[in-house]
Scaffold this motif. Structure first.
Motif, PDB file in Angstrom:
ATOM      1  N   GLU A   1       1.302  -1.320   0.020  1.00 58.42           N
ATOM      2  CA  GLU A   1      -0.397  -0.200   0.369  1.00 58.42           C
ATOM      3  C   GLU A   1       0.393   0.981   0.350  1.00 58.42           C
ATOM      4  OE1 GLU A   1      -3.393  -0.342  -0.065  1.00 58.42           O
ATOM      5  OE2 GLU A   1      -3.235  -2.243  -0.144  1.00 58.42           O
ATOM      6  N   ALA A   2       2.522   0.911   0.256  1.00 52.98           N
ATOM      7  CA  ALA A   2       2.672   2.613   0.902  1.00 52.98           C
ATOM      8  C   ALA A   2       3.152   2.481  -0.674  1.00 52.98           C
ATOM      9  CB  ALA A   2       3.847   2.380   1.816  1.00 52.98           C
ATOM     10  N   TYR A   3       3.113   4.024  -1.247  1.00 53.90           N
ATOM     11  CA  TYR A   3       3.984   4.290  -2.539  1.00 53.90           C
ATOM     12  C   TYR A   3       5.417   4.295  -2.203  1.00 53.90           C
ATOM     13  CZ  TYR A   3       4.323   9.186   0.136  1.00 53.90           C
ATOM     14  OH  TYR A   3       4.231   9.910   1.111  1.00 53.90           O
ATOM     15  N   TRP A   4       5.858   4.853  -0.544  1.00 52.43           N
ATOM     16  CA  TRP A   4       7.267   5.143  -1.232  1.00 52.43           C
ATOM     17  C   TRP A   4       7.703   3.892  -0.620  1.00 52.43           C
ATOM     18  CZ3 TRP A   4       3.387   5.599   2.651  1.00 52.43           C
ATOM     19  CH2 TRP A   4       3.536   4.969   4.158  1.00 52.43           C
ATOM     20  N   CYS A   5       7.554   2.939  -0.474  1.00 61.95           N
ATOM     21  CA  CYS A   5       8.505   1.796  -0.158  1.00 61.95           C
ATOM     22  C   CYS A   5       7.807   0.016  -0.453  1.00 61.95           C
ATOM     23  CB  CYS A   5       8.695   1.223   0.525  1.00 61.95           C
ATOM     24  SG  CYS A   5       7.304   0.983   2.039  1.00 61.95           S
ATOM     25  N   ARG A   6       6.814   0.395  -2.161  1.00 64.08           N
ATOM     26  CA  ARG A   6       6.162  -0.508  -2.223  1.00 64.08           C
ATOM     27  C   ARG A   6       7.381  -2.042  -3.112  1.00 64.08           C
ATOM     28  NH1 ARG A   6       2.238   2.313  -4.838  1.00 64.08           N
ATOM     29  NH2 ARG A   6       0.786   2.306  -3.850  1.00 64.08           N
ATOM     30  N   GLU A   7       6.935  -3.427  -2.880  1.00 63.63           N
ATOM     31  CA  GLU A   7       7.933  -4.316  -2.925  1.00 63.63           C
ATOM     32  C   GLU A   7       9.327  -4.655  -1.892  1.00 63.63           C
ATOM     33  OE1 GLU A   7       6.587  -6.750  -5.266  1.00 63.63           O
ATOM     34  OE2 GLU A   7       4.902  -5.118  -5.565  1.00 63.63           O
ATOM     35  N   VAL A   8       8.705  -3.527  -0.908  1.00 61.00           N
ATOM     36  CA  VAL A   8      10.182  -3.719   0.099  1.00 61.00           C
ATOM     37  C   VAL A   8      10.428  -5.360   0.343  1.00 61.00           C
ATOM     38  CG1 VAL A   8       8.562  -3.073   1.824  1.00 61.00           C
ATOM     39  CG2 VAL A   8      11.836  -2.956   2.277  1.00 61.00           C
ATOM     40  N   PRO A   9      10.950  -6.310   0.652  1.00 62.57           N
ATOM     41  CA  PRO A   9      11.125  -7.617   0.952  1.00 62.57           C
ATOM     42  C   PRO A   9      11.614  -6.807   2.820  1.00 62.57           C
ATOM     43  CG  PRO A   9      13.277  -6.892  -0.813  1.00 62.57           C
ATOM     44  CD  PRO A   9      12.431  -5.744  -0.801  1.00 62.57           C
ATOM     45  N   ARG A  10      10.356  -8.234   2.754  1.00 59.60           N
ATOM     46  CA  ARG A  10      10.264  -8.298   4.594  1.00 59.60           C
ATOM     47  C   ARG A  10      11.740  -8.655   5.079  1.00 59.60           C
ATOM     48  NH1 ARG A  10       9.285 -11.339   8.872  1.00 59.60           N
ATOM     49  NH2 ARG A  10       7.491 -11.051  10.251  1.00 59.60           N
ATOM     50  N   ALA A  11      12.543  -9.411   4.323  1.00 60.30           N
ATOM     51  CA  ALA A  11      14.085  -9.182   4.736  1.00 60.30           C
ATOM     52  C   ALA A  11      14.341  -7.746   5.645  1.00 60.30           C
ATOM     53  CB  ALA A  11      14.782  -9.944   4.047  1.00 60.30           C
ATOM     54  N   VAL A  12      14.221  -6.772   4.100  1.00 56.94           N
ATOM     55  CA  VAL A  12      15.139  -5.352   4.576  1.00 56.94           C
ATOM     56  C   VAL A  12      13.858  -4.656   5.426  1.00 56.94           C
ATOM     57  CG1 VAL A  12      14.765  -3.726   2.831  1.00 56.94           C
ATOM     58  CG2 VAL A  12      15.789  -5.681   2.054  1.00 56.94           C
ATOM     59  N   LEU A  13      13.159  -4.971   5.587  1.00 56.34           N
ATOM     60  CA  LEU A  13      11.921  -4.382   6.788  1.00 56.34           C
ATOM     61  C   LEU A  13      12.104  -4.855   7.916  1.00 56.34           C
ATOM     62  CD1 LEU A  13       9.716  -2.476   7.446  1.00 56.34           C
ATOM     63  CD2 LEU A  13       7.934  -4.026   7.432  1.00 56.34           C
TER      64      LEU A  13
ATOM     65  N   ARG B   1      20.706  10.170  -3.545  1.00 58.26           N
ATOM     66  CA  ARG B   1      20.678   9.386  -4.583  1.00 58.26           C
ATOM     67  C   ARG B   1      19.572   7.871  -4.440  1.00 58.26           C
ATOM     68  NH1 ARG B   1      26.040   5.257  -3.702  1.00 58.26           N
ATOM     69  NH2 ARG B   1      25.289   4.871  -1.837  1.00 58.26           N
ATOM     70  N   TYR B   2      18.097   8.876  -5.414  1.00 54.86           N
ATOM     71  CA  TYR B   2      17.256   7.885  -4.600  1.00 54.86           C
ATOM     72  C   TYR B   2      17.134   6.589  -5.836  1.00 54.86           C
ATOM     73  CZ  TYR B   2      11.780   7.407  -4.978  1.00 54.86           C
ATOM     74  OH  TYR B   2      10.383   7.120  -4.984  1.00 54.86           O
ATOM     75  N   ARG B   3      17.039   5.305  -5.889  1.00 48.81           N
ATOM     76  CA  ARG B   3      16.799   4.109  -6.461  1.00 48.81           C
ATOM     77  C   ARG B   3      15.135   2.938  -5.938  1.00 48.81           C
ATOM     78  NH1 ARG B   3      22.160   1.427  -5.372  1.00 48.81           N
ATOM     79  NH2 ARG B   3      21.066   2.476  -3.406  1.00 48.81           N
ATOM     80  N   PRO B   4      14.283   4.291  -6.764  1.00 47.19           N
ATOM     81  CA  PRO B   4      12.685   3.409  -6.545  1.00 47.19           C
ATOM     82  C   PRO B   4      12.143   2.041  -7.170  1.00 47.19           C
ATOM     83  CG  PRO B   4      12.678   4.850  -8.599  1.00 47.19           C
ATOM     84  CD  PRO B   4      13.907   4.699  -7.998  1.00 47.19           C
ATOM     85  N   ASP B   5      13.116   1.081  -7.775  1.00 52.36           N
ATOM     86  CA  ASP B   5      13.285   0.095  -8.596  1.00 52.36           C
ATOM     87  C   ASP B   5      13.945  -0.526  -7.403  1.00 52.36           C
ATOM     88  OD1 ASP B   5      11.111   0.608  -9.994  1.00 52.36           O
ATOM     89  OD2 ASP B   5      12.492   1.656 -11.657  1.00 52.36           O
ATOM     90  N   VAL B   6      14.781  -0.436  -6.421  1.00 51.84           N
ATOM     91  CA  VAL B   6      15.726  -0.751  -5.727  1.00 51.84           C
ATOM     92  C   VAL B   6      15.424  -2.837  -5.000  1.00 51.84           C
ATOM     93  CG1 VAL B   6      15.363   0.562  -3.365  1.00 51.84           C
ATOM     94  CG2 VAL B   6      18.009  -1.105  -4.455  1.00 51.84           C
ATOM     95  N   TYR B   7      14.055  -2.121  -5.112  1.00 54.68           N
ATOM     96  CA  TYR B   7      13.438  -3.874  -4.148  1.00 54.68           C
ATOM     97  C   TYR B   7      12.988  -4.984  -5.527  1.00 54.68           C
ATOM     98  CZ  TYR B   7      13.434  -0.892  -0.333  1.00 54.68           C
ATOM     99  OH  TYR B   7      13.754  -0.275   0.550  1.00 54.68           O
ATOM    100  N   LEU B   8      12.674  -4.237  -6.691  1.00 51.58           N
ATOM    101  CA  LEU B   8      12.218  -5.453  -8.085  1.00 51.58           C
ATOM    102  C   LEU B   8      13.735  -6.420  -8.228  1.00 51.58           C
ATOM    103  CD1 LEU B   8      10.702  -2.538 -10.116  1.00 51.58           C
ATOM    104  CD2 LEU B   8       9.872  -4.355  -8.692  1.00 51.58           C
ATOM    105  N   GLY B   9      12.902  -7.621  -7.897  1.00 47.90           N
ATOM    106  CA  GLY B   9      13.734  -9.003  -8.393  1.00 47.90           C
ATOM    107  C   GLY B   9      14.554  -9.246  -7.343  1.00 47.90           C
ATOM    108  N   GLN B  10      14.153  -8.760  -6.066  1.00 48.23           N
ATOM    109  CA  GLN B  10      14.870  -9.004  -4.536  1.00 48.23           C
ATOM    110  C   GLN B  10      13.740 -10.110  -4.493  1.00 48.23           C
ATOM    111  OE1 GLN B  10      15.741  -6.609  -1.680  1.00 48.23           O
ATOM    112  NE2 GLN B  10      16.966  -5.229  -2.525  1.00 48.23           N
TER     113      GLN B  10
END
Length: 141
Positions: free
Chosen positions: A24-36, A132-141
């Protein structure tokens, strides 16, 4: 509504927090559980509860002496409008490890009015800040 705020890591319901942030969050969609999980373990976290159910969360990245960054603030839809975000902010504002900081930052797209109530203002000198903004960093993790 009786709102309880906890700053104990053991009280965080990571399933609820991750479920909201990753979907739901616009700022970190797709954040992996391990990262959180790693992020929460290394941050000062605040959980909001109503009837022992987690309904809100906020995370502060800080050295607890000079700097803090408020992020991942959430209130579940069913608890909105009941004062949860204000209760979270009051707990953060009054927390002993967050007193006397030289700089306390946050970023928001839509909650300026809430944060202004707690002394936050637009950045005075935006020309001094970089990112340094990388909005797609979680894609593919």
């Amino acid at each position: 509504m009786d709102i309880r705020i906890s700053d104990k890591h053991a009280d965080i319901d990571l399933d609820i927090v991750h479920g909201f942030l990753s979907r739901e969050a616009y700022w970190c969609r797709e954040v992996p559980r391990a990262v959180l999980a790693k992020a929460t373990a290394n941050s000062l976290c605040f959980s909001a509860f109503v009837n022992d159910s987690q309904v809100g969360f906020a995370r502060v990245v800080t050295d607890r002496a000079t700097f803090a960054y408020l992020c991942d603030v959430l209130v579940l839809p069913e608890a909105r409008g009941a004062g949860v975000s204000k209760a979270l902010m009051q707990a953060i504002d009054g927390h002993h490890d967050l007193q006397g900081l030289r700089c306390f930052l946050l970023a928001t797209a839509d909650a300026h009015g809430l944060y202004a109530q707690f002394g936050f203002e637009p950045i005075t000198r935006p020309e001094r800040f970089m990112e340094r903004y990388r909005p797609d960093v979680y894609l593919g993790q």
